[in-house]
Design a protein around this motif. Sequence first.
Motif, short mmCIF file in Angstrom:
data_model
loop_
_atom_site.label_atom_id
_atom_site.label_comp_id
_atom_site.label_asym_id
_atom_site.label_seq_id
_atom_site.Cartn_x
_atom_site.Cartn_y
_atom_site.Cartn_z
N ASN A 53 -91.49 -18.04 22.31
CA ASN A 53 -90.21 -18.42 22.43
C ASN A 53 -90.00 -19.73 21.77
OD1 ASN A 53 -89.11 -16.28 23.62
ND2 ASN A 53 -88.97 -17.18 26.02
N HIS A 57 -87.08 -19.86 19.04
CA HIS A 57 -85.75 -20.34 19.62
C HIS A 57 -85.79 -21.85 19.77
CE1 HIS A 57 -84.96 -16.53 21.01
NE2 HIS A 57 -85.87 -16.22 21.68
N ASP A 78 -90.27 -28.18 25.19
CA ASP A 78 -89.72 -27.98 23.68
C ASP A 78 -88.41 -29.17 23.82
OD1 ASP A 78 -87.11 -26.55 23.69
OD2 ASP A 78 -88.31 -25.06 24.35
N GLY A 82 -82.23 -25.97 23.89
CA GLY A 82 -81.86 -25.69 25.59
C GLY A 82 -81.23 -24.38 25.78
N ILE A 83 -81.26 -24.09 27.13
CA ILE A 83 -80.78 -22.69 27.34
C ILE A 83 -79.32 -23.01 28.44
CG2 ILE A 83 -80.91 -20.50 28.67
CD1 ILE A 83 -84.18 -21.00 28.15
N ALA A 89 -80.14 -15.52 30.40
CA ALA A 89 -81.38 -15.53 29.56
C ALA A 89 -82.69 -14.72 30.38
CB ALA A 89 -81.74 -16.99 29.44
N PHE A 94 -81.52 -9.15 27.63
CA PHE A 94 -80.42 -10.48 26.84
C PHE A 94 -81.32 -11.33 25.94
CE2 PHE A 94 -79.41 -14.76 26.31
CZ PHE A 94 -77.91 -14.82 26.06
N SER A 95 -80.74 -11.31 24.45
CA SER A 95 -81.50 -11.99 23.48
C SER A 95 -80.47 -12.79 22.52
CB SER A 95 -82.58 -11.18 22.88
OG SER A 95 -83.05 -11.86 21.51
N THR A 96 -80.86 -13.75 22.14
CA THR A 96 -79.87 -14.50 20.97
C THR A 96 -80.77 -14.26 19.66
OG1 THR A 96 -80.89 -16.66 21.49
CG2 THR A 96 -78.77 -15.83 22.61
N GLY A 107 -87.59 -10.27 20.16
CA GLY A 107 -86.18 -10.53 20.32
C GLY A 107 -85.78 -9.22 20.79
N ALA A 108 -86.57 -8.88 21.74
CA ALA A 108 -85.97 -7.63 22.56
C ALA A 108 -85.42 -7.82 23.92
CB ALA A 108 -87.11 -6.51 23.07
N GLY A 109 -85.45 -9.44 24.08
CA GLY A 109 -84.74 -9.74 25.42
C GLY A 109 -85.89 -9.69 26.46
N GLY A 111 -88.87 -11.17 27.07
CA GLY A 111 -89.95 -12.55 27.11
C GLY A 111 -89.80 -13.27 28.42
N LEU A 112 -88.72 -13.60 28.86
CA LEU A 112 -88.63 -14.45 30.11
C LEU A 112 -89.02 -13.64 31.27
CD1 LEU A 112 -85.56 -16.77 29.37
CD2 LEU A 112 -88.16 -17.59 29.45
N PRO A 113 -88.14 -12.51 31.46
CA PRO A 113 -88.77 -11.61 32.25
C PRO A 113 -90.24 -11.13 32.47
CG PRO A 113 -86.60 -10.60 31.38
CD PRO A 113 -87.24 -11.88 30.43
N THR A 132 -86.08 -27.76 26.91
CA THR A 132 -86.37 -27.01 27.80
C THR A 132 -87.62 -27.11 28.47
OG1 THR A 132 -84.87 -24.99 26.77
CG2 THR A 132 -86.64 -24.39 28.45
N1 LIG Z 1 -87.59 -22.45 24.49
C1 LIG Z 1 -86.39 -21.71 24.66
N2 LIG Z 1 -85.41 -22.62 23.89
C2 LIG Z 1 -84.07 -22.04 23.62
N3 LIG Z 1 -83.72 -21.10 24.29
C3 LIG Z 1 -84.52 -19.86 24.64
C4 LIG Z 1 -85.91 -20.61 24.88
N4 LIG Z 1 -86.73 -19.50 25.59
C5 LIG Z 1 -85.67 -18.34 25.57
N5 LIG Z 1 -84.21 -18.75 25.10
C6 LIG Z 1 -83.36 -17.94 25.19
O1 LIG Z 1 -83.42 -17.14 26.11
C7 LIG Z 1 -83.26 -15.76 25.63
C8 LIG Z 1 -84.08 -14.86 26.20
O2 LIG Z 1 -85.58 -14.97 26.18
P1 LIG Z 1 -86.58 -14.00 26.02
O3 LIG Z 1 -86.33 -13.08 27.30
O4 LIG Z 1 -87.91 -14.26 25.76
O5 LIG Z 1 -86.12 -12.88 24.89
P2 LIG Z 1 -86.14 -12.88 23.26
O6 LIG Z 1 -86.94 -14.22 22.83
O7 LIG Z 1 -86.51 -11.67 23.23
O8 LIG Z 1 -84.73 -13.32 22.74
C9 LIG Z 1 -83.47 -16.04 24.12
O9 LIG Z 1 -82.81 -15.03 23.24
C10 LIG Z 1 -82.81 -17.46 24.02
O10 LIG Z 1 -81.42 -17.37 23.86
#
Ligand SMILES: Nc1ncnc2c1ncn2[C@@H]1O[C@H](COP(=O)(O)OP(=O)(O)O)[C@@H](O)[C@H]1O
Lengths: 140, 120
Positions: A53, A57, A78, A82-83, A89, A94-96, A107-109, A111-113, A132
């Motif tokens: 991430n 990101h 980092d 920011g988020i 997120a 959810f992914s950007t 980028g499958a959204g 990671g955070l979960p 973040t």
């Molecule tokens: N360190 C970060 N800095 C900025 N945005 C982040 C960061 N980590 C996650 N994000 C935001 O949160 C979203 C979801 O993250 P994640 O669940 O890891 O999915 P993915 O990485 O596959 O998009 C990302 O698409 C991004 O928009």
Amino acid sequence: MSEPLVYTFLVDGDNFTSAGEASVKMKKNLRMLAIAPDIIRRVAIAMYEGEINMVIHAGGGTATVSVHNDKIEIVLEDKGPGIADVELAMREGFSTAPETIRNLGFGAGMGLPNMKRNTDSMTIESTVGVGTRITMTVNL
Amino acid sequence: MKILEISKLLNAEVCWGEDRLESEVCSACGSDMMSDVLAFVKDQAVLLTGLVNSQVIRTAEMMDMRCVVFVRNKKPSEEMLDIAKESGIVVLASPMRMYDACGVLYANGLGDHGETANHE
Ligand SMILES: Nc1ncnc2c1ncn2[C@@H]1O[C@H](COP(=O)(O)OP(=O)(O)O)[C@@H](O)[C@H]1O
Ligand SMILES: [Mg+2]
């Protein structure tokens, strides 16, 4: 109570190929400390997702892992964009991330979960335009 | 199933790990999305994939996998093989397509649950 063992890593934001190096090194360190394999795997997965991430990101950052008697703490910091909406997120799917990242297998959204699932606690402090900081702990 | 048998069934070239082909694995999975592998895979020891970059090997390492199989004649770079060596992960390259490669392994007894597959 003994002092925690602290490991710090710089995560290069310009190099997708090297992303994950810190997690691989940390995994080796934990093996040498004879931490249980299932704990090591959880720490490794959470840290690796966080590292990826920061690279895709946030243009890179730092990872600090402290091994305490009763827990392992992972702090990812980092100075990225920011988020804006942390709750959003955290949602699965959810992914950007742009198409280019998806073509690399990420980028499958998820990671955070996945980071949350693999750790006993996780807090996200994020300010748009500033950066973040994610703190995760795994109990020993 | 021995990794050696996997390499034979898939008509695969051994890119790294010649001396580890005798080791036994009992489950596999196939995916091009490393995100999914990291989120959904449990104890599968072999990863079949059509994606070729260093993160594939690192993902396998994070999941404690033993072998990565690149399908459709994709060849790993030297850098990727160096990462595999570091982690002791066998790397195979097969001319087969993903669907066929998974099917052949499955039909020969390599499931996705390990040897004591629970047939629910
Ligand atoms: N360190 C970060 N800095 C900025 N945005 C982040 C960061 N980590 C996650 N994000 C935001 O949160 C979203 C979801 O993250 P994640 O669940 O890891 O999915 P993915 O990485 O596959 O998009 C990302 O698409 C991004 O928009
Ligand atoms: Mg992610």
